[in-house]
Design a protein around this motif. Structure first.
Motif, PDB file in Angstrom:
ATOM      1  N   GLY A 262      -2.648   7.343  -4.839  1.00 12.69           N
ATOM      2  CA  GLY A 262      -2.856   6.842  -3.485  1.00 12.69           C
ATOM      3  C   GLY A 262      -2.159   5.514  -3.233  1.00 12.69           C
ATOM      4  N   ILE A 263      -2.245   5.068  -1.997  1.00 18.13           N
ATOM      5  CA  ILE A 263      -1.615   3.812  -1.570  1.00 18.13           C
ATOM      6  C   ILE A 263      -2.696   2.912  -0.997  1.00 18.13           C
ATOM      7  CG2 ILE A 263       0.122   2.773  -0.046  1.00 18.13           C
ATOM      8  CD1 ILE A 263       1.508   5.527   0.006  1.00 18.13           C
ATOM      9  N   ALA A 264      -2.682   1.649  -1.390  1.00 17.63           N
ATOM     10  CA  ALA A 264      -3.673   0.690  -0.904  1.00 17.63           C
ATOM     11  C   ALA A 264      -3.572   0.541   0.616  1.00 17.63           C
ATOM     12  CB  ALA A 264      -3.458  -0.663  -1.581  1.00 17.63           C
ATOM     13  N   LYS A 265      -4.710   0.346   1.257  1.00 19.43           N
ATOM     14  CA  LYS A 265      -4.774   0.258   2.708  1.00 19.43           C
ATOM     15  C   LYS A 265      -3.873  -0.848   3.249  1.00 19.43           C
ATOM     16  CE  LYS A 265      -8.101  -0.083   6.507  1.00 19.43           C
ATOM     17  NZ  LYS A 265      -9.541  -0.271   6.854  1.00 19.43           N
ATOM     18  N   GLU A 266      -3.836  -1.994   2.550  1.00 21.12           N
ATOM     19  CA  GLU A 266      -3.022  -3.111   3.020  1.00 21.12           C
ATOM     20  C   GLU A 266      -1.527  -2.875   2.846  1.00 21.12           C
ATOM     21  OE1 GLU A 266      -4.622  -4.173  -1.136  1.00 21.12           O
ATOM     22  OE2 GLU A 266      -5.335  -3.191   0.705  1.00 21.12           O
ATOM     23  N   ASP A 267      -1.161  -1.905   1.974  1.00 19.64           N
ATOM     24  CA  ASP A 267       0.258  -1.600   1.744  1.00 19.64           C
ATOM     25  C   ASP A 267       0.809  -0.573   2.735  1.00 19.64           C
ATOM     26  OD1 ASP A 267       0.526  -3.334  -0.383  1.00 19.64           O
ATOM     27  OD2 ASP A 267      -0.036  -1.844  -1.880  1.00 19.64           O
ATOM     28  N   LEU A 268      -0.047   0.251   3.301  1.00 15.81           N
ATOM     29  CA  LEU A 268       0.399   1.358   4.160  1.00 15.81           C
ATOM     30  C   LEU A 268       1.333   0.936   5.302  1.00 15.81           C
ATOM     31  CD1 LEU A 268      -2.589   3.861   4.567  1.00 15.81           C
ATOM     32  CD2 LEU A 268      -0.280   4.361   3.757  1.00 15.81           C
ATOM     33  N   PRO A 269       1.029  -0.154   6.027  1.00 15.60           N
ATOM     34  CA  PRO A 269       1.930  -0.512   7.150  1.00 15.60           C
ATOM     35  C   PRO A 269       3.326  -0.959   6.701  1.00 15.60           C
ATOM     36  CG  PRO A 269      -0.222  -1.594   7.356  1.00 15.60           C
ATOM     37  CD  PRO A 269      -0.151  -1.029   5.972  1.00 15.60           C
ATOM     38  N   ARG A 270       3.509  -1.232   5.396  1.00 22.20           N
ATOM     39  CA  ARG A 270       4.781  -1.831   4.960  1.00 22.20           C
ATOM     40  C   ARG A 270       5.566  -0.968   3.975  1.00 22.20           C
ATOM     41  NH1 ARG A 270       4.319  -7.826   3.006  1.00 22.20           N
ATOM     42  NH2 ARG A 270       6.556  -7.561   3.304  1.00 22.20           N
ATOM     43  N   ILE A 271       5.088   0.227   3.672  1.00 16.96           N
ATOM     44  CA  ILE A 271       5.744   1.021   2.624  1.00 16.96           C
ATOM     45  C   ILE A 271       7.159   1.464   2.992  1.00 16.96           C
ATOM     46  CG2 ILE A 271       3.596   1.872   1.638  1.00 16.96           C
ATOM     47  CD1 ILE A 271       4.035   4.482   3.151  1.00 16.96           C
ATOM     48  N   PHE A 272       7.496   1.448   4.291  1.00 15.40           N
ATOM     49  CA  PHE A 272       8.841   1.856   4.704  1.00 15.40           C
ATOM     50  C   PHE A 272       9.792   0.666   4.843  1.00 15.40           C
ATOM     51  CE2 PHE A 272       6.102   5.292   6.356  1.00 15.40           C
ATOM     52  CZ  PHE A 272       6.705   6.371   5.731  1.00 15.40           C
TER      53      PHE A 272
END
Length: 330
Positions: A262-272
């Motif tokens: 999974g991906i941490a919630k705080e990382d989701l907006p910046r993964i791209f």
């Protein structure tokens, strides 16, 4: 109104001087006991002349201001689009702007030449490195051992990184590299799955996929790269015994779902974002933060949407929205 207020600020000194001059003029008339009607007449004539001059100057100022605004708003700046400078300080500023523009043009030409040289060099390097990679694949075909399978997996990863370099170089080089036709989505998915089949088997990861029967307007090469990158990430972060699925959801959504970390919630907006690796990337020191950035950029070029939904320790869903505007089929 904006032009008028700017003009008033610019001509404020002249207007103030005229008012002071009129006051002094009146004082002199009274001092020398000149009849009031003569003084009023003289001031009226002078005022009319002054106002006429100010109006004429305002018209010229407005024309230059509008021309300057138009020149600034244009996408490509050209010195010849600027209003014609008058003699004096404006003419010197015009020379300065022209000199700066020439310097910028020279710098851009030097940069473009260097970028073209770099693009040609790395493109040549990518094509040259593919020869030994293909040779190693051929040498491994005759062997079937745990060691040869591990080497084959590493070799495929090298090939994937090489293709990523080529993709990165070509991404902004030319729009001509995109050829849109109608393709069977299943055909593209199967190509991507086939490439990673050895890794699915080796890591004992289950694949769930049902035929979509969808026909989409796309560029096969670039969409295949995106799917391969998404599958590669899922395989990378899914533990042995896990599951990866490809699901088709209406109207035109393709979901790559895994049971990975999974991906941490705080990382989701910046993964791209370019170079962003997040918590998972810090754990995996080899992560570059380029793969998903390329996927995002390619999807923008293809007219697709891409986003992620995830929960830590439960898995990730990478969602591709393949619905786009109607284009001509080549």
């Amino acid at each position: 109104m904006k032009v008028f207020s700017i003009y008033i600020k610019k001509q404020g000194g002249k207007i103030l001087f005229y008012l002071l001059f009129s006051a002094v003029f009146f004082c002199l008339f009274f001092l020398y006991q000149i009849p009031l009607h003569a003084a009023v007449y003289a001031v009226f004539v002078g005022s009319a002349f002054g106002i006429a001059v100010l109006i004429f100057q305002f018209i010229k100022f407005r024309q230059k201001y509008v021309q300057l605004e138009r020149a600034v708003s244009q996408k490509e700046f050209l010195p010849e689009n600027l209003p014609k400078a008058e003699v004096g300080l404006e003419a010197e500023y015009e020379k300065l702007v022209e000199r700066l523009y020439e310097n910028i043009q020279n710098m851009e030409n030097i940069y473009n030449e260097k970028e073209l040289d770099m693009l040609e060099y790395y493109t040549l390097w990518v094509h040259q490195i593919k020869t030994p990679i293909a040779s190693m694949y051929l040498k491994l075909q005759g062997e079937d051992s745990e060691f040869s399978r591990e080497i084959g997996t590493d070799l495929m990863r090298i090939e994937q990184y090489v293709e990523m370099v080529l993709c990165y170089l070509r991404l902004d080089s030319s729009e001509k590299d995109y050829v849109f036709r109608e393709y069977s989505l299943d055909s593209i998915i199967k190509q991507a799955v086939r490439r990673f089949a050895p890794q699915f088997i080796r890591k004992k990861i289950k694949l769930e996929y049902e035929t979509t029967n969808a026909v989409i307007l796309t560029d096969e090469k670039w969409l295949l790269f995106v799917l391969e990158q998404l599958l590669s990430n899922s395989l990378k972060y899914t533990k042995p015994g896990g599951c990866i699925s490809l699901q088709w959801k209406p109207p035109q959504l393709l979901v790559v779902k895994d049971t990975g970390i999974g991906i941490a919630k705080e990382d989701l907006p910046r993964i791209f974002e370019k170079g962003y690796t997040g918590y998972n990337g810090r754990e995996d020191k080899k992560a570059s933060g380029i793969g998903l950035y390329l996927c995002k950029r390619i999807c923008e070029k293809l007219g697709y949407g891409i986003w992620a939904e995830s929960e830590i320790h439960k898995g990730t869903e990478m969602i591709l929205d393949l619905k786009r505007k109607k284009l001509e089929i080549e």
